[in-house]
Design a protein around this motif. Sequence first.
Motif, PDB file in Angstrom:
ATOM      1  N   ASP A  18       0.877  -1.195  -0.251  1.00  0.00           N
ATOM      2  CA  ASP A  18       0.598   0.136   0.073  1.00  0.00           C
ATOM      3  C   ASP A  18       0.971   1.484   0.004  1.00  0.00           C
ATOM      4  N   THR A  19       2.442   1.309   0.405  1.00  0.00           N
ATOM      5  CA  THR A  19       2.632   2.454   0.938  1.00  0.00           C
ATOM      6  C   THR A  19       4.309   2.152   0.568  1.00  0.00           C
ATOM      7  N   TRP A  20       3.989   1.009  -0.515  1.00  0.00           N
ATOM      8  CA  TRP A  20       6.217   1.207  -0.666  1.00  0.00           C
ATOM      9  C   TRP A  20       6.157   0.448  -2.360  1.00  0.00           C
ATOM     10  N   THR A  21       6.913   1.492  -3.035  1.00  0.00           N
ATOM     11  CA  THR A  21       7.280   1.183  -4.367  1.00  0.00           C
ATOM     12  C   THR A  21       8.607   0.558  -5.018  1.00  0.00           C
ATOM     13  N   VAL A  22       8.646  -0.053  -4.948  1.00  0.00           N
ATOM     14  CA  VAL A  22       9.964  -0.367  -5.890  1.00  0.00           C
ATOM     15  C   VAL A  22      10.328   0.153  -7.679  1.00  0.00           C
ATOM     16  N   ILE A  23      11.617   0.722  -7.357  1.00  0.00           N
ATOM     17  CA  ILE A  23      11.835   1.351  -8.149  1.00  0.00           C
ATOM     18  C   ILE A  23      13.208   0.524  -9.103  1.00  0.00           C
ATOM     19  N   THR A  24      13.137   0.205 -10.389  1.00  0.00           N
ATOM     20  CA  THR A  24      14.502   0.062 -10.891  1.00  0.00           C
ATOM     21  C   THR A  24      15.349   1.144 -12.102  1.00  0.00           C
ATOM     22  N   MET A  25      15.881   1.633 -11.494  1.00  0.00           N
ATOM     23  CA  MET A  25      17.060   2.701 -11.841  1.00  0.00           C
ATOM     24  C   MET A  25      18.247   2.419 -13.081  1.00  0.00           C
ATOM     25  N   THR A  26      17.384   2.730 -14.351  1.00  0.00           N
ATOM     26  CA  THR A  26      18.735   2.125 -15.340  1.00  0.00           C
ATOM     27  C   THR A  26      19.241   3.542 -16.612  1.00  0.00           C
ATOM     28  N   SER A  27      20.394   3.136 -16.698  1.00  0.00           N
ATOM     29  CA  SER A  27      21.380   4.279 -17.487  1.00  0.00           C
ATOM     30  C   SER A  27      20.600   3.988 -18.477  1.00  0.00           C
ATOM     31  N   ALA A  28      20.386   5.311 -19.486  1.00  0.00           N
ATOM     32  CA  ALA A  28      20.301   5.916 -20.405  1.00  0.00           C
ATOM     33  C   ALA A  28      20.857   6.319 -21.898  1.00  0.00           C
ATOM     34  N   GLU A  29      22.600   6.059 -21.222  1.00  0.00           N
ATOM     35  CA  GLU A  29      23.763   7.133 -21.495  1.00  0.00           C
ATOM     36  C   GLU A  29      24.522   6.120 -22.173  1.00  0.00           C
ATOM     37  N   PRO A  30      24.381   4.248 -22.309  1.00  0.00           N
ATOM     38  CA  PRO A  30      24.776   4.246 -23.283  1.00  0.00           C
ATOM     39  C   PRO A  30      24.160   3.881 -24.452  1.00  0.00           C
ATOM     40  N   VAL A  31      22.479   4.286 -24.499  1.00  0.00           N
ATOM     41  CA  VAL A  31      21.934   4.359 -25.307  1.00  0.00           C
ATOM     42  C   VAL A  31      22.045   5.935 -26.184  1.00  0.00           C
ATOM     43  N   MET A  32      22.488   6.706 -25.863  1.00  0.00           N
ATOM     44  CA  MET A  32      22.524   8.412 -26.004  1.00  0.00           C
ATOM     45  C   MET A  32      23.602   8.502 -26.515  1.00  0.00           C
ATOM     46  N   ARG A  33      24.707   7.914 -25.933  1.00  0.00           N
ATOM     47  CA  ARG A  33      26.104   7.910 -26.787  1.00  0.00           C
ATOM     48  C   ARG A  33      26.532   7.082 -28.513  1.00  0.00           C
ATOM     49  N   ASP A  34      25.696   5.467 -28.429  1.00  0.00           N
ATOM     50  CA  ASP A  34      25.532   5.097 -29.459  1.00  0.00           C
ATOM     51  C   ASP A  34      24.785   6.402 -30.084  1.00  0.00           C
ATOM     52  N   VAL A  35      23.382   6.445 -30.359  1.00  0.00           N
ATOM     53  CA  VAL A  35      22.888   7.221 -31.059  1.00  0.00           C
ATOM     54  C   VAL A  35      23.218   8.106 -31.358  1.00  0.00           C
ATOM     55  N   ARG A  36      24.522   8.839 -30.314  1.00  0.00           N
ATOM     56  CA  ARG A  36      25.387  10.241 -30.807  1.00  0.00           C
ATOM     57  C   ARG A  36      25.911   9.885 -31.639  1.00  0.00           C
ATOM     58  N   GLN A  37      26.987   8.497 -31.977  1.00  0.00           N
ATOM     59  CA  GLN A  37      28.501   8.066 -32.971  1.00  0.00           C
ATOM     60  C   GLN A  37      27.481   7.860 -33.791  1.00  0.00           C
ATOM     61  N   LEU A  38      26.463   7.451 -34.327  1.00  0.00           N
ATOM     62  CA  LEU A  38      25.833   7.079 -35.037  1.00  0.00           C
ATOM     63  C   LEU A  38      25.480   8.281 -36.329  1.00  0.00           C
ATOM     64  N   THR A  39      25.127   9.334 -35.807  1.00  0.00           N
ATOM     65  CA  THR A  39      24.460  10.259 -35.829  1.00  0.00           C
ATOM     66  C   THR A  39      25.691  11.269 -36.892  1.00  0.00           C
ATOM     67  N   ARG A  40      27.054  11.583 -36.192  1.00  0.00           N
ATOM     68  CA  ARG A  40      28.421  11.697 -36.564  1.00  0.00           C
ATOM     69  C   ARG A  40      28.303  10.809 -37.733  1.00  0.00           C
ATOM     70  N   VAL A  41      28.933   9.539 -37.756  1.00  0.00           N
ATOM     71  CA  VAL A  41      29.075   8.726 -38.945  1.00  0.00           C
ATOM     72  C   VAL A  41      28.029   9.533 -39.781  1.00  0.00           C
ATOM     73  N   VAL A  42      26.971   9.512 -39.979  1.00  0.00           N
ATOM     74  CA  VAL A  42      26.115   9.878 -40.943  1.00  0.00           C
ATOM     75  C   VAL A  42      26.479  11.115 -41.388  1.00  0.00           C
ATOM     76  N   MET A  43      26.116  12.744 -40.658  1.00  0.00           N
ATOM     77  CA  MET A  43      26.487  13.074 -41.200  1.00  0.00           C
ATOM     78  C   MET A  43      27.362  13.292 -41.742  1.00  0.00           C
ATOM     79  N   LEU A  44      28.844  12.656 -41.514  1.00  0.00           N
ATOM     80  CA  LEU A  44      30.191  12.859 -42.125  1.00  0.00           C
ATOM     81  C   LEU A  44      30.226  12.527 -43.084  1.00  0.00           C
ATOM     82  N   SER A  45      29.761  11.094 -42.950  1.00  0.00           N
ATOM     83  CA  SER A  45      29.959  10.929 -44.530  1.00  0.00           C
ATOM     84  C   SER A  45      28.712  10.338 -45.871  1.00  0.00           C
TER      85      SER A  45
END
Length: 623
Positions: free
Chosen positions: A272-299
């Motif tokens: 009734d009063t407790w909540t379990v929370i999982t905390m997952t880093s999105a940074e690996p995904v963001m890092r991959d997205v940024r890297q991919l975008t740089r490759v596309v722009m340069l190419s």
Amino acid sequence: MKKRLTELKSLLKKLGFIGVIPFVFWPLFFLAVSFFVYKTEYELSMENIESRTVIETNDVAEDFNDYINNVTLIVDTASETVNDMITQGDSADDVQAYLERKSLHLNSIMSGDTKGIYGYVMGQYVDGDKWVPDAGYVPTERVWYKEAMNANGTKVVIDPYIDARTGKLVVTAAKLLSDKKSVISIDIWLSRMQQMTEDVAGDNPEQEVMIIDEGGTVIAHSIPDEVGKNYRETEEADNKKIYIGLRKSGGRVYMVKYNGEDYLFCPKKISDTWTVITMTSAEPVMRDVRQLTRVVMLSSFLGILITLGIVYSMTNQKLKLMNSDDNVDCIANIYMAMHKVDLDTRHLEVVACKDPRTAKIVADDKGTADEIMRNIASHMCDERSKSEVIDFMNLDTLDERIGPLSTISIEFLNVDHMWTRGRYIVAERRNDGTLKSVIWAVENIDTEKRSRDKLRYLAEIDQLTQINNRGSGEDKIRNALKTGDGGMFVLFDVDRFKSINDNFGHNTGDKVLMAIGEAMRKTFREKDIILRLGGDEFAAYTPTICSIEAGRPVINRLIHSIENIDIPELSGAIVNISVGAAFYLPDDNFSFEELYKHADSCTYESKKTKGSFVTFYQNASDF
């Protein structure tokens, strides 16, 4: 500079309007493509990690709920027993002895998660672990007693507080008894829940797990230093953002920037009063997205052909990411085997398989998915589970059974006698909502299942007679009434049982009750339901026995068996019982409570006859 401007104007004039368009169009086109790729990759990647996080959070919450529910079941069982002891006039010392026996059982099953059951009964503090408090200890002033009084008979799980005995932070489950002044409680060390959070987070370095109450206090955290902090009142901005996000999320996944990085927070209520929370880093995904975008722009600036190739590659990747297989791959490592089934073509595709026997069956069998899955069940299931698992795996009825749900599961024994869970997970649906493809996933749950069954046994069985207690027995009878088979409900108690306790002692009385339990096990069939209602009152339900002619021999055997109980301390005294029996016919549609009243009225009639006697319920006018 002036000369260059003049040359540029000249060049543009020679090219004309049509010739200038490519110089303007392609740079804009390349920027648009780069933006599209970034946005698409970001959305799909976030959907992927969010889906995985929800699945993992649900699994974690289920584990915590099982643990808390089993503890509250133990409090219910102990409370019912102590209520019965108070009703039949047992002393506080008798209650103390019972709590010591019960606590000994708990310590052997719960591996030191608790010091046992204690409470305030008949004006005295009783403790199953034999702890004697200091002279200044006032039980009625403790938080566990006050919260139980406020709950007025409903079991309550109390938020963490400092235990007077150990000085440690504990969570308590407590319940007020029927005399409205006695309370039974059990403490759970938070170290157990803390260990559970650390174990979950230990499997994923990008993830943390916490339990937080409504007031913002951290109950458990995979980072131990966070335990005890209040995220609502804290001066730490990042932690306050976690609490604010939780209050605004409405139970949905939300994102917070924590320590300069983006994190996904997935909340799931576990009480009734407790909540379990999982905390997952999105940074690996963001890092991959940024890297991919740089490759596309340069190419893109290498030329139209290379740019078209990149666009084609990104489109292909988008289609692949939109396929639910990517989400499945993220969790495949926790399963023994995962197979994708196309319900249109009946084709079975291996996603992951760590079990060599299943892998061989799939590799050797070239039939349809239906045939392969029946073959898997026939070779991998214990004989007792085989028929049920084959029915569960039936693809023809799956759409109807799964309905709007995202998953259904079954637990069974495999050929190695290990408990296993099979699960159908929806992979794709058609536009009309019907299933297009599903995932069949199998995992080993032997340790979890056996631990859960031990706690359930302790919660459902009367510890003195080793038959069903009132709560579990009545639930089983209610379910049996729904089958439509009909049956006989038998209710009886021991004549002058109080005199047995008074004349021969409570130990002898307990031996009589245990002997009655043994007599019931010998008299009734394995499929019959037998239970102790409390004190000297017992009951049984015998499916398919729907007449006096069929029921009387059964009750006569029971009476004969009880009258022949041989306990030396009774000095030859015969144990007599007063029995009432009522029938629930296949076409009857009244409640269990009504059936109980019928049998109870017959028991009352039987008491008018000296010695063991049975009265069958026939018409209400007879009583």
